[in-house]
Write an enzyme that holds these catalytic residues in place. Structure first.
Site, PDB file in Angstrom:
ATOM      1  N   ASP A   1       0.839  -1.192   0.000  1.00 30.34           N
ATOM      2  CA  ASP A   1       0.000   0.000   0.000  1.00 30.34           C
ATOM      3  C   ASP A   1       0.878   1.247   0.000  1.00 30.34           C
ATOM      4  O   ASP A   1       2.005   1.213  -0.494  1.00 30.34           O
ATOM      5  CB  ASP A   1      -0.940  -0.024   1.210  1.00 30.34           C
ATOM      6  CG  ASP A   1      -2.299   0.585   0.901  1.00 30.34           C
ATOM      7  OD1 ASP A   1      -2.355   1.808   0.693  1.00 30.34           O
ATOM      8  OD2 ASP A   1      -3.296  -0.155   0.869  1.00 30.34           O
TER       9      ASP A   1
ATOM     10  N   HIS B   1      -3.486   5.806   3.562  1.00 27.87           N
ATOM     11  CA  HIS B   1      -4.278   4.616   3.252  1.00 27.87           C
ATOM     12  C   HIS B   1      -3.644   3.356   3.830  1.00 27.87           C
ATOM     13  O   HIS B   1      -4.320   2.521   4.453  1.00 27.87           O
ATOM     14  CB  HIS B   1      -4.408   4.496   1.729  1.00 27.87           C
ATOM     15  CG  HIS B   1      -5.396   3.495   1.253  1.00 27.87           C
ATOM     16  ND1 HIS B   1      -5.060   2.187   0.974  1.00 27.87           N
ATOM     17  CD2 HIS B   1      -6.718   3.604   0.978  1.00 27.87           C
ATOM     18  CE1 HIS B   1      -6.134   1.531   0.550  1.00 27.87           C
ATOM     19  NE2 HIS B   1      -7.154   2.369   0.531  1.00 27.87           N
TER      20      HIS B   1
ATOM     21  N   SER C   1     -11.402  -1.469   0.366  1.00 24.63           N
ATOM     22  CA  SER C   1     -10.042  -1.542   0.927  1.00 24.63           C
ATOM     23  C   SER C   1     -10.099  -1.930   2.392  1.00 24.63           C
ATOM     24  O   SER C   1      -9.299  -2.746   2.877  1.00 24.63           O
ATOM     25  CB  SER C   1      -9.333  -0.194   0.793  1.00 24.63           C
ATOM     26  OG  SER C   1      -9.008   0.097  -0.530  1.00 24.63           O
TER      27      SER C   1
END
Length: 588
Positions: A139, A199, A536
């Site tokens: 990520d 994220h 996600s």
């Protein structure tokens, strides 16, 4: 050069580079996945591409490797690497090579969530928290100083460190195994690592945060993190997965890898390089979890049935708001041969493009110019060497500058060979919106979520309100609890295989906040936590659940885990169907 072994965009890069040289803006600045790294006067040296390579299982590439071609990851029939454009012909000439593709960019797709699927009950009953298991996260990185991960980050491979000369490794920044790009940081030296997007930190916290209030699913698992570059190139994601499994093998531990990234520029049938690589890497104690995507309502997918010589018109808009490079792909049976034409909406289709010959020194595409400075390249190669179907690949280049506005185009399709209806499935990215009557919401699960072996997660609603850091109550009034989120991408795959596999909590999930990232004030819960939603988050949740199961039975594989999880009856999810929720809500 054998162009029949090249993906359409790879063929176009090579052909235009050969014709016009390194400085041509259409062939190079139009592609985010071409890296210009060197300042040599030789254009073949100045331009390099990150690629994936599909070949026969035991292919030996040693005879074609030279200073201009590097192989990074070897998954048997899937390889990744970096090559100078002028050297790629050496790969196509090898008899064991099937397809060479430039790497494609991927987009990034707990307090109330855990009890719904039985996590507290499971951990209380078994005493398991993921100890001994590695959770790999590919990520945007991680905040290594966040208390949610205290002492449990083992390694970080930062792929964003520039390639090439001028980079020296020291005691804190090591060479990441066999890979010649990026740097590896090993516990406890993580001082240079930052997650400016946030994220990666958030999904890591969902899978394995150890705080008392916003605890992750597997708080005792250790973390190995791969920070991908700004484009999230597919080849680098494959490298990251291999790296995580190599670390796990070195430590003799089971591992689950979370990939909350995805692309729609592939056939959606599990045959893309990323999907094949996941299938190859998965096995006992080696599991990959993927996000389904959040595009069910975005009109990025269309379906048309082309009947005989009658022209079928598929209308779509292209907006440069997401960037001036806009992509569209369509796939249909390799047994058929359609003809296509692209025009501005309102204009009739002229000069239909057949399947273009390809092979030695022939690239299967034509270029077009439109009003207002728009350009297009339409590729119609022969059957794909892996899935044996035909692809229509369209690359639109909007004019540079703030004056560029949304434009509407029409893809004209005809089947001059017969009256049989031929189904064409299409997907767009970066500003594409298909129009009625061809726009669809199904088949919107992105890759690598289309991998057969991956556990692919859609998003389920367990929470609709939260309090921000100022004490203000936030939420979405018309969001229904206990439902699959309308935006959660739907299946099946193009070949009919069911995806997603299941749904998991993915809405209003509170998790770790990176100190180096910026967030909207309303999403900030406090100094250490932020709220976010999407598949996600659901994928990260499933990764944590898998870690719990692996801590008890380290040799479980994806198939057994899917069977082991006791899904709730999907009839308990209002308005849901197998296309959106798979086997239903994950349940321990």
């Amino acid at each position: 050069m054998d162009f029949s072994k090249l993906s359409p965009e790879t063929a176009a890069i090579i052909e235009e580079h050969r014709k016009k040289g390194h400085e041509d803006s259409f062939s190079h600045s139009g592609f985010a996945d071409v890296e210009s790294l060197f300042s040599s006067p030789d254009p073949d040296v100045r331009t390099r591409v990150v690629f994936t390579l599909e070949c026969r299982e035991e292919t030996d590439l040693s005879e074609v490797l030279d200073d201009g071609i590097e192989i990074n990851t070897d998954f048997g029939n899937v390889r990744t690497g970096i090559a100078e454009v002028g050297r790629l012909h050496r790969l196509t000439e090898h008899p064991g090579v099937l397809r060479v593709s430039v790497a494609r960019p991927l987009g990034r797709h707990m307090d109330a969530a855990a009890p719904v699927v039985g996590v507290p009950q499971f951990t209380k009953r078994t005493g398991l928290g993921g100890k001994g298991v590695i959770i790999g996260v590919i990520d945007s990185g991680i905040d290594p100083d966040h208390p949610a991960f205290s002492e449990r980050i083992l390694r970080v491979w930062d792929q964003t460190v520039p390639h090439g000369g001028g980079f020296s490794y020291d005691d804190r920044r090591r060479k990441p195994g066999k890979y010649d790009y990026g740097a590896e940081f090993v516990k406890p030296e993580f001082g240079e690592i930052k997650d400016t997007n946030g994220h990666g930190t958030h999904v890591s916290g969902i899978a394995s945060g150890s705080e008392s209030l916003y605890k992750g699913v597997a708080p005792e698992a250790d973390l190995v993190v791969v920070k991908v570059d700004y484009n999230n190139l597919s080849a680098h994601v494959i490298d990251g997965m291999r790296y995580i499994f190599d670390v796990a093998e070195e430590m003799n531990r089971p591992a689950v890898v979370n990939i909350s990234l995805g692309t729609h520029m592939d056939p959606h049938d599990g045959t893309s390089p990323m999907c094949v690589a996941i299938d190859k890497a998965s096995g006992p104690g080696r599991v990959v979890c993927c996000a389904a995507g959040n595009e069910a309502l975005d009109d990025i997918r269309a379906e048309a049935v082309v009947e005989g010589p009658k022209i079928t018109k598929v209308h779509f808009s292209a907006s440069p708001s997401a960037g001036n490079r806009i992509f569209l792909t369509g796939w249909y049976s390799g047994k058929e041969r359609l003809e296509v034409c692209l025009s501005e909406r309102g204009e009739e289709g002229r000069n239909f493009q057949k399947i273009l010959p390809q092979g030695e020194n022939k690239a299967p595409y034509l270029s077009y110019g439109f009003s207002g400075g728009w350009k297009a390249r339409v590729s119609t190669p022969g059957a794909d060497p892996v899935n044996h179907d035909h692809e229509i690949f369209i690359f639109l280049l909007a004019p540079e500058g703030h004056g560029a506005s949304e434009r509407e185009f029409t893809l004209h399709l005809k089947n001059p060979a017969g009256k049989k209806g031929v189904r064409v499935d299409m997907w767009g990215e970066k500003g594409i919106k298909f129009k009625e009557p061809h726009a669809r919401g199904d088949m919107t699960v992105s890759s690598p979520g289309c991998s057969t072996s991956a556990i692919t997660a859609g998003a389920y609603t367990t929470k609709k309100y939260w309090n921000d850091s100022g004490g203000h109550r936030r939420g979405i009034e018309d969001l229904d609890l206990g439902t699959v989120v309308l935006t959660s991408s739907r299946g099946p795959r193009r070949d009919g295989l069911a995806k997603p596999d299941l749904v998991a909590p993915g809405v209003m999930i509170v998790s770790a906040r990176s100190r180096d990232a910026s967030f909207d004030t309303k999403d900030v819960v406090d100094r250490l936590h932020v709220v976010d939603s999407g598949t996600s988050m659901a994928s990260a949740f499933v990764s944590g659940v898998v870690a719990l199961l692996l801590s008890k039975e380290p040799d479980l594989d994806a198939t057994k885990i899917k069977e082991r999880l006791r899904y709730k009856d999907r009839s308990q999810i209002p308005g849901s169907d197998p296309l959106s929720c798979g086997h239903g809500l994950i349940q321990l």
